[in-house]
Structures are given as structure tokens and as C-alpha cells.
Design a protein around this motif. Structure first.
Motif, PDB file in Angstrom:
ATOM      1  N   UNK A 735       1.127  -0.333  13.126  1.00 56.68           N
ATOM      2  CA  UNK A 735       0.967   1.060  12.696  1.00 56.68           C
ATOM      3  C   UNK A 735       2.152   1.934  13.105  1.00 56.68           C
ATOM      4  N   UNK A 736       2.908   1.496  14.081  1.00 57.33           N
ATOM      5  CA  UNK A 736       4.063   2.288  14.532  1.00 57.33           C
ATOM      6  C   UNK A 736       5.265   2.092  13.621  1.00 57.33           C
ATOM      7  N   UNK A 737       5.202   1.098  12.733  1.00 57.38           N
ATOM      8  CA  UNK A 737       6.339   0.787  11.866  1.00 57.38           C
ATOM      9  C   UNK A 737       6.168   1.421  10.478  1.00 57.38           C
ATOM     10  N   UNK A 738       7.283   1.715   9.861  1.00 59.37           N
ATOM     11  CA  UNK A 738       7.286   2.244   8.500  1.00 59.37           C
ATOM     12  C   UNK A 738       7.305   1.070   7.515  1.00 59.37           C
ATOM     13  N   UNK A 739       6.425   1.120   6.526  1.00 58.09           N
ATOM     14  CA  UNK A 739       6.454   0.152   5.424  1.00 58.09           C
ATOM     15  C   UNK A 739       7.056   0.869   4.219  1.00 58.09           C
ATOM     16  N   UNK A 740       8.180   0.384   3.742  1.00 57.59           N
ATOM     17  CA  UNK A 740       8.825   1.024   2.599  1.00 57.59           C
ATOM     18  C   UNK A 740       8.093   0.647   1.308  1.00 57.59           C
ATOM     19  N   UNK A 741       8.397   1.380   0.257  1.00 64.20           N
ATOM     20  CA  UNK A 741       7.771   1.079  -1.039  1.00 64.20           C
ATOM     21  C   UNK A 741       8.187  -0.308  -1.525  1.00 64.20           C
ATOM     22  N   UNK A 742       9.446  -0.663  -1.314  1.00 67.44           N
ATOM     23  CA  UNK A 742       9.931  -1.984  -1.726  1.00 67.44           C
ATOM     24  C   UNK A 742       9.179  -3.090  -0.984  1.00 67.44           C
ATOM     25  N   UNK A 743       8.931  -2.864   0.308  1.00 70.91           N
ATOM     26  CA  UNK A 743       8.185  -3.855   1.096  1.00 70.91           C
ATOM     27  C   UNK A 743       6.735  -3.957   0.630  1.00 70.91           C
ATOM     28  N   UNK A 744       6.167  -2.807   0.263  1.00 71.74           N
ATOM     29  CA  UNK A 744       4.799  -2.790  -0.235  1.00 71.74           C
ATOM     30  C   UNK A 744       4.694  -3.570  -1.546  1.00 71.74           C
ATOM     31  N   UNK A 745       5.676  -3.387  -2.407  1.00 73.35           N
ATOM     32  CA  UNK A 745       5.682  -4.097  -3.695  1.00 73.35           C
ATOM     33  C   UNK A 745       5.823  -5.598  -3.492  1.00 73.35           C
ATOM     34  N   UNK A 746       6.620  -5.999  -2.487  1.00 74.47           N
ATOM     35  CA  UNK A 746       6.773  -7.434  -2.213  1.00 74.47           C
ATOM     36  C   UNK A 746       5.475  -8.023  -1.664  1.00 74.47           C
ATOM     37  N   UNK A 747       4.806  -7.298  -0.795  1.00 67.30           N
ATOM     38  CA  UNK A 747       3.502  -7.755  -0.293  1.00 67.30           C
ATOM     39  C   UNK A 747       2.534  -7.969  -1.459  1.00 67.30           C
ATOM     40  N   UNK A 748       2.516  -7.008  -2.355  1.00 70.66           N
ATOM     41  CA  UNK A 748       1.644  -7.056  -3.525  1.00 70.66           C
ATOM     42  C   UNK A 748       1.983  -8.267  -4.394  1.00 70.66           C
ATOM     43  N   UNK A 749       3.270  -8.466  -4.617  1.00 70.92           N
ATOM     44  CA  UNK A 749       3.757  -9.558  -5.485  1.00 70.92           C
ATOM     45  C   UNK A 749       3.439 -10.925  -4.874  1.00 70.92           C
ATOM     46  N   UNK A 750       3.683 -11.060  -3.581  1.00 73.32           N
ATOM     47  CA  UNK A 750       3.444 -12.351  -2.919  1.00 73.32           C
ATOM     48  C   UNK A 750       1.952 -12.706  -2.921  1.00 73.32           C
ATOM     49  N   UNK A 751       1.102 -11.691  -2.643  1.00 66.55           N
ATOM     50  CA  UNK A 751      -0.345 -11.942  -2.637  1.00 66.55           C
ATOM     51  C   UNK A 751      -0.825 -12.302  -4.037  1.00 66.55           C
TER      52      UNK A 751
END
Length: 777
Positions: A735-751
């Protein structure tokens, strides 16, 4: 504008129709007083009206667009509360179809209403002249007929009938209100029996039933021939009668035979069938009764079988699929349909010949133009094309020739048309043939903008097999999906990417819109299944990445983007809305992220965008977990909003997103919304997230595990929900880390890719393609 003068409405009569009208007025955000008689028994004198509201809150399909509109309905009774009519600008009478009771009510209304308050009856059988007999000139000036169609929320037609003394300003005030506020299409009708739609519709159904019995047809044969091939509801004839109620038929017959002239064609065909009378007497009144011409029967194995009524024996038997209509006749070529050999052509002609002749005979008696007839049948009976559009399909001259050969009536308007069509395109405008023998432009009301009109005089800026880009004027373009069910694929994404530099250079704003029945059913699952069958995993991932890139390119383009959905906006159709600067939604929009139902998760940015919506919602608790929990709850259950109002409650629409009640006004409203954003526009900043990480994922999975143990979630539901939880909580980040939009999209894509490789997901997709229903595996 005129509609602003109606700020409060009274509806008298809390039956199905009156209550439904009150609900739609409340859906428009307008306070409404609903009155009925005070019951003879009990202490609650408002029990009937209150009961109607309570019933509507439980009814499906729902008369209310959410729970909030119900709070705008004040209930009362005629004996105690009629004086409150003085506070209203319009009174709608929707009581029993008895002239003496209506006239008695009007006498009381005249004592309490203020001058200028519109009074209208929802009657479909009693002439206006009789309704106002004995009333003052002042009352007659403010009186008209407003004939709604049932259910009032969903049926777009309203027939307006003015009397010789009706004040044009009163008529215009009501017209504006029902159009802009209630979302109806007003059609002017003359004060003639049955007005337009019910007069033609009742004739059509009666003729179709008569021919079925006379020709020894089965109900399945009738519904196949007289359904989709004719461009009428796919229920066909008997399926439609089951839907509206078999017991309604004798009432319609009685009302029309009692009011139509004795020489009217309907009088000659009106008849009852012993089988139908027997069905009504024994409670087989259709879907609302024990069954109808069709019913479902459960066998010993628990499986349900569709049964059909045998019109000869009166017994039920397993329903069949005749498969009699094929080729162009099955796709709406009416000339081919009525020319087919054997019982198909004979039955089709026995229905269409008389029905089209009869429809043509009531112009201008029932309405001034052929457009009024066609609009009434399309909007009131859900015909794909109106009677005069059907005549153009066959050819007016050919129709006349066949009517004459069979010694059937040939109305004057058909003779006048000769070999001309009733509609034509001239100088980029659609025109209709008037009763004067001349062509006239079809005029649109102010604030109505339709893509179908734009297409008459222009070509797309660019197009491919799945999408097109149109110039809709004033520097605004509209992206139209054109594939089956407006499904989204690689071609749509390519056109979006190609369009952005063109719009940046030559235009001001961008609207996503189309005039299909549904905005978009989501990604093209058929193409996805093909790729899965050949294990083309790189192509699938390329498609997901392409969609993400296209949607984000559109989101961060240097011009405003407004999505204008109507009907279903599911999956990828929802995601393009979430990636827009604003949404101008039709009131009847059913929007949702439904991917979990087919074993996947949103793959085109929907996860991150939906979290962002809830994070920005000021009525929702702050912090990362509440927004994630809300997104998880909605996406994992494939929840779909049942209206645009509910879409605001569920977070798919923001509080300041617009809602348009009238479908024909949606493009204009979306365009104006986009233009209002042009000055000083800057693209939004890239999203960043603080997400709860593994601890948050564990909390979400705990809830799913509980549902699984209760039997409310399947094993694969747990798998899919686990992947969704992983994405929404930010993966392995803290929770202390920032998740960028690009990282969020990669999480979505991988899942997404992990799930799409799962055989259980593939089984879900295949089952959806084959049956149209989700697989619970």
C-alpha cells in the motif's frame, strides 16, 4: 422551453397503466401525485395507490429506473386529495374505460383544477368529443388524449389526439414534455376509433388468427411465417398473444366493433374461436396465466420442454421447428415471402394483403400521413418496418395488382401512388408521399440528430469492416461500431488509432455513438474462440494489448471524448465509456463489466478505470480498500445496471454524466456535451493507484470462499475471482507503493492471459457462443 411549464403531474388511476405512467414521470425527475379510489374496507384510504407503488418496486421488468424515482410519487385518493390537482400542471386520467365514470371525474376536476392545467385521458377506445361532452369551453381548451402504450417505461409511442377546441399551446406543452422528459415519440392521431396502432394491430392479429384456423396451420408455422420474415416481433402471432394476454383479445374486439362504422373491414373479420374462449375460461390466458398457445412442461427427468397448443385437437404437444421459410424470404423480402409456393406464401399473403390494405385505408382518417402510420406500428408494436415501408418492399403497383386479383379493397392512397414508392431520398433528405400526391421532406424536431440522416448526404471520413467515423457537424466526429451486435475487435481498435491524428488536425471533439439496438455487446467472442482453438496465444495477447492501447490513446487524446451508449453496453462496450471524458447516456442503457461470466476479467482498462470511479466518488468512504471492494463486488458478480440512473448508483456513470430520455435526442445531446468541453480542454493526467496488495486480496478471497461454501459460487468462479482480486489490489505491491496505470494494465493483461488458457474458461466462452447463456462450471 414549453416542457419547463410542467413541474408537477397528477395521475388518476393506479392500475397497471396509470401506475406505470406515474413511474415514468418520476423517472424523469418530476414529482407526481398518484390517486385512486379510497377502498371500502380498512383504515388506510390511500391503500390502492400505495399498493401500486409497492408492487412496481418488485415488478420485473421494472417500471421504475431505480429506487430514487419512487420517492417522487406521492399517493392519495380521489375523495380526500383531488384538491391537490390545483398544484399540478398536467392531469392524466387513466381510469376504467367507461364514459359515465370518466365524465363524472371530469366534472369534479373542473371544480378544482387551475385554468391552463392540461387534462388528458389515456383512453384508446372512447372518442374525445364524447369525453368532453357537457364540459365548459375552458375545460375543452385544456383537454386532449394522450394514449400511452404498455409498459409506459419501455414503449416509445404516445398517440396525441387534440379536439377542435384544444388550445395549441396546451398541446405543444404536453408534446414537449412527453418527448423531452418522458422520452416518448409523439404521433398525432385523429379522433377516430382505436386511433392508429391499436386499430391496425388489432386487425392484423385478428386476420392472422382467422387465417391460421381457416388454413389448418400450426401455431409454430404461423409464428415462423408471421414473425421475423415479416419484420414483426420474433414472437410471431401466437407468441405475441401469449405475451400480451389472450384474454385481452375479446376486449379489443368489443371496443372496436362497438365504435367502428358497420361497413369497416374489421367488422367483417371480427370473430371469436371456441378454442380461444375455452382457453380463457380455464385460465390459459398466456404467460400471465397457466399457459397459452405455448407452455413449458417439466418431465420426470426434471427437464423442461416447450409445448404448443394443437389448434385442431386443443391438446398440447411438443413444439416443433417447421423450417419452412428460407432464402431472401426469411430475411425480409416480402415480395418473395408472399410468392413462395404452398402454405408459406398463401398464409403470408392472407395476412399481409388485408393488413397492408387496411393500414393504407386509414390515411388520412386516423392520421394525416403515412409517416404517422409507420411510426405508430414501429414504436407501438415493435414492427421493424411500418406498413408503408412494407408496401415499398413489395412495390405499391404489385400490391394493387394482387389485391385486385383477389377482389380485395384497394384504398385511394394506393391507387394514387401508382408505381411510385411512398418514401424516397432526394437531395440527401428522406421524403414521404403525401395524400396530395406530392413528396414532402420528413422534418425532425429541434434537438433531434440522427446518424441515419447524416448518412443520406455524406460518406464516412474513414471506415473498415467493424467501424466507421462520421462528420456530424460543428467540428465533431462520431465513431460508429458496425459489426454484428456492435461487437469490438482489432478492426475497431485500428480505426480508433487511425482516427486520432485526423481528429486532432481537422476537428474539435469526438463522440462514440451508434443507432443499433445495443451500443456494444463487448468483444467479439467468436474471433477469440477461433484463436483459442488454434492456440494462437500471442494473437490473443496482441488483441488485448491493442485494445488497451487504443482506449488509452483515445482517453489521452488532445480533444474531448464523449461516449453515448444506449441499450446494452457490456464488457469492452462499457470500458470505452469508462475511458471517455464524459458519458451522455440514454436512460435505457444497460451497462456493466460482465467478463467474469465467461471466465475472464476486464482486459481493456476496465479494472483500473472502475476503481478510479469509486475512488473519486465523494459519497463513498475514502481510502484504497473501499473503492477496491466496491469494484470487486460489482465486477466479480458481472452486475449490469438496469438503467442509466442505476448506472450512476453502481459507479459506471459519474454523478455529472448526462442522461437523455429520448433516444432520438441522444446524439445531439452528446455532441453538445462534447462542444461544451472544447474551450480550454486538456487531457486528463495519467492515473496512479495506492492499492492494498496481498492483505487486501486475502480479504476479498475470504468473502468468495464463503460464497463457495454456501454453494453460491462455483470452483471456477473462485479461480476467476482470485485473479480479479489480484489485479484490483495491485498484485504483489504494498500500500505504500505507487502502482502506475501502465503497471495496472499489465496486471490486467497477465491475469487475462492466465484465465484464457484455462480449459474451464474456454468451456464458458464456447457455451456462451452456442447458447447465449453463461455456463456455471
Amino acid at each position: 422551453m414549453a416542457e419547463a411549464t410542467i413541474k408537477r403531474v397528477c395521475v388518476i388511476g393506479a392500475g397497471t397503466m396509470g401506475a406505470g405512467i406515474a413511474a415514468q414521470i418520476a423517472n424523469a425527475g418530476v414529482p407526481v401525485l398518484l390517486l385512486d379510489i379510497a377502498p371500502k374496507d380498512g383504515d388506510n384510504r390511500n391503500a390502492i395507490a400505495e399498493g401500486a407503488v409497492k408492487k412496481m418496486l418488485k415488478t420485473d421488468p421494472a417500471p421504475f429506473m431505480g429506487k430514487r424515482p419512487a420517492k417522487l410519487v406521492e399517493t392519495g385518493n380521489i375523495e380526500d386529495d383531488l384538491g391537490k390537482v390545483a398544484e399540478c400542471d398536467w392531469v392524466v386520467e387513466a381510469i376504467i374505460e367507461r364514459l359515465d365514470i370518466k365524465q363524472n371525474l371530469y366534472a369534479k376536476l373542473e371544480e378544482v383544477r387551475k385554468d391552463g392545467t392540461a387534462v388528458s385521458s389515456n383512453t384508446s377506445t372512447i372518442p374525445l368529443e364524447q369525453l368532453t361532452d357537457g364540459r365548459s369551453d375552458s375545460f375543452k381548451r385544456d383537454f386532449l388524449i394522450t394514449h400511452f402504450f404498455n409498459p409506459p417505461r419501455y414503449m416509445r409511442l404516445i398517440e396525441l389526439v387534440a379536439g377542435p377546441k384544444t388550445n395549441p399551446d396546451t398541446l405543444e406543452m404536453v408534446r414537449e414534455f412527453v418527448d423531452r422528459k418522458l422520452g416518448k415519440t409523439p404521433v398525432d392521431a385523429e379522433d377516430s376509433p382505436g386511433f392508429i396502432a391499436n386499430r391496425i394491430g388489432t386487425f392484423w392479429i385478428q386476420q392472422a388468427v382467422n387465417s391460421a384456423f381457416d388454413m389448418g396451420m400450426t401455431v409454430e408455422e404461423v409464428d415462423e411465417i408471421g414473425g421475423k420474415p415479416m419484420g414483426v416481433p420474433k414472437t410471431g402471432i401466437f407468441g405475441l398473444i401469449d405475451l400480451i394476454g389472450i384474454d385481452l383479445m375479446p376486449h379489443l374486439m368489443k371496443s372496436l366493433t362497438s365504435t367502428l362504422p358497420k361497413d369497416d373491414w374489421y367488422q367483417k373479420i371480427a370473430r371469436s374461436e371456441p378454442l380461444i374462449e375455452e382457453m380463457i375460461e380455464s385460465g390459459y390466458t398466456g404467460r400471465k396465466g397457466k399457459g397459452g398457445f405455448y407452455t413449458m412442461e417439466k418431465g420426470e427427468d426434471g427437464k423442461r420442454t416447450k409445448m404448443a397448443k394443437d389448434l385442431k385437437s386443443g391438446e398440447y404437444r411438443a413444439a416443433a421447428r417447421p423450417g419452412l421459410v428460407y432464402g431472401s424470404a426469411a430475411k425480409g423480402d416480402l415480395g418473395k415471402l408472399i410468392s413462395m409456393k404452398g402454405k408459406v406464401g398463401e398464409y403470408a399473403w392472407s395476412v399481409l394483403g388485408p393488413t397492408l390494405s387496411y393500414a393504407a385505408s386509414i390515411v388520412p382518417e386516423a392520421t394525416a400521413t403515412v409517416v404517422g402510420v409507420d411510426d405508430a406500428m414501429k414504436l407501438g408494436y415493435n414492427w421493424k418496418t411500418g406498413p408503408f415501408e412494407m408496401i415499398d418492399n413489395i412495390g405499391a403497383a404489385k400490391l394493387v395488382e394482387r389485391l385486385e386479383a383477389d377482389d380485395l379493397p384497394v384504398p385511394e392512397i394506393l391507387k394514387m401512388a401508382g408505381d411510385r414508392s411512398f418514401y424516397r431520398i432526394e437531395d440527401g433528405k428522406r421524403q414521404y408521399l403525401g395524400t396530395d400526391g406530392e413528396y414532402h421532406d420528413i422534418e425532425r424536431a429541434e434537438g433531434v440528430l440522427l446518424l441515419e440522416d447524416i448518412k443520406l448526404s455524406s460518406k464516412p471520413i474513414m471506415a473498415n469492416g467493424s467501424a466507421a467515423l462520421w462528420d456530424i457537424g460543428d467540428g465533431v466526429v462520431a465513431l460508429e461500431f458496425t459489426g454484428k451486435m456492435n461487437a469490438l475487435d482489432e478492426q475497431v481498435m485500428k480505426l480508433i488509432q487511425k482516427a486520432i491524428p485526423v481528429v486532432k488536425k481537422d476537428y474539435k471533439a469526438f463522440v462514440v455513438y451508434n443507432e443499433g439496438s445495443n451500443f456494444s455487446a463487448g468483444a467479439n467472442l467468436g474471433l477469440a474462440m477461433f484463436a483459442l482453438n488454434i492456440a494462437a496465444w500471442s494473437e490473443v495477447e496482441k488483441s488485448i494489448k491493442g485494445g488497451q492501447d487504443a482506449y488509452k490513446a483515445l482517453k489521452y487524446a488532445p480533444f474531448p471524448v464523449v461516449s453515448a451508449p444506449a441499450g446494452m453496453a457490456l464488457g469492452g462496450g462499457c470500458e470505452i465509456c469508462l475511458n471517455s471524458d464524459a458519458i451522455q447516456s440514454h436512460a435505457e442503457t444497460y451497462i456493466g463489466l460482465v467478463e467474469c461470466g465467461v471466465g475472464i476479467i476486464p482486459g481493456w482498462g476496465g479494472c483500473g478505470e472502475f476503481i478510479s470511479r469509486w475512488k473519486d466518488n465523494k459519497r463513498h468512504p475514502a481510502g484504497p480498500m473501499p473503492a477496491v471492494s466496491k469494484a470487486f463486488e460489482t465486477i466479480s458478480t458481472a452486475t449490469v445496471a438496469k438503467s442509466a440512473a442505476e448506472a450512476k448508483e453502481l459507479g459506471f456513470l459519474r454523478s455529472d454524466d448526462g442522461i437523455t430520455m429520448n433516444r432520438d435526442r441522444l446524439l445531439y445531446d452528446a455532441k453538445q456535451r462534447a462542444l461544451a468541453m472544447v474551450d480550454g480542454y486538456t487531457a486528463p493526467e495519467k492515473l496512479e493507484y495506492r492499492l492494498p496488495g496481498p492483505s487486501g486480496k486475502a480479504a476479498l478471497e475470504l468473502a468468495v470462499d464463503s460464497f463457495h461454501k454456501q454453494g453460491k459460487a462455483t470452483a471456477h468462479d473462485v479461480t476467476v475471482a482470485g485473479e480479479l482480486a489480484y489485479v484490483l489490489t495491485g498484485g504483489d505491491t504494498d500500500i505504500t507503493e505507487i502502482v502506475t496505470e501502465a503497471e495496472m494494465l499489465k496486471l490486467e493483461r497477465d491475469a487475462f492471459m492466465r484465465l484464457i488458457r484455462n480449459p474451464k474458461t474456454q468451456a464458458r466462452i464456447e457455451h456462451m457462443l452456442e447458447t447465449g447463456k453463461p455456463l456455471r462450471n
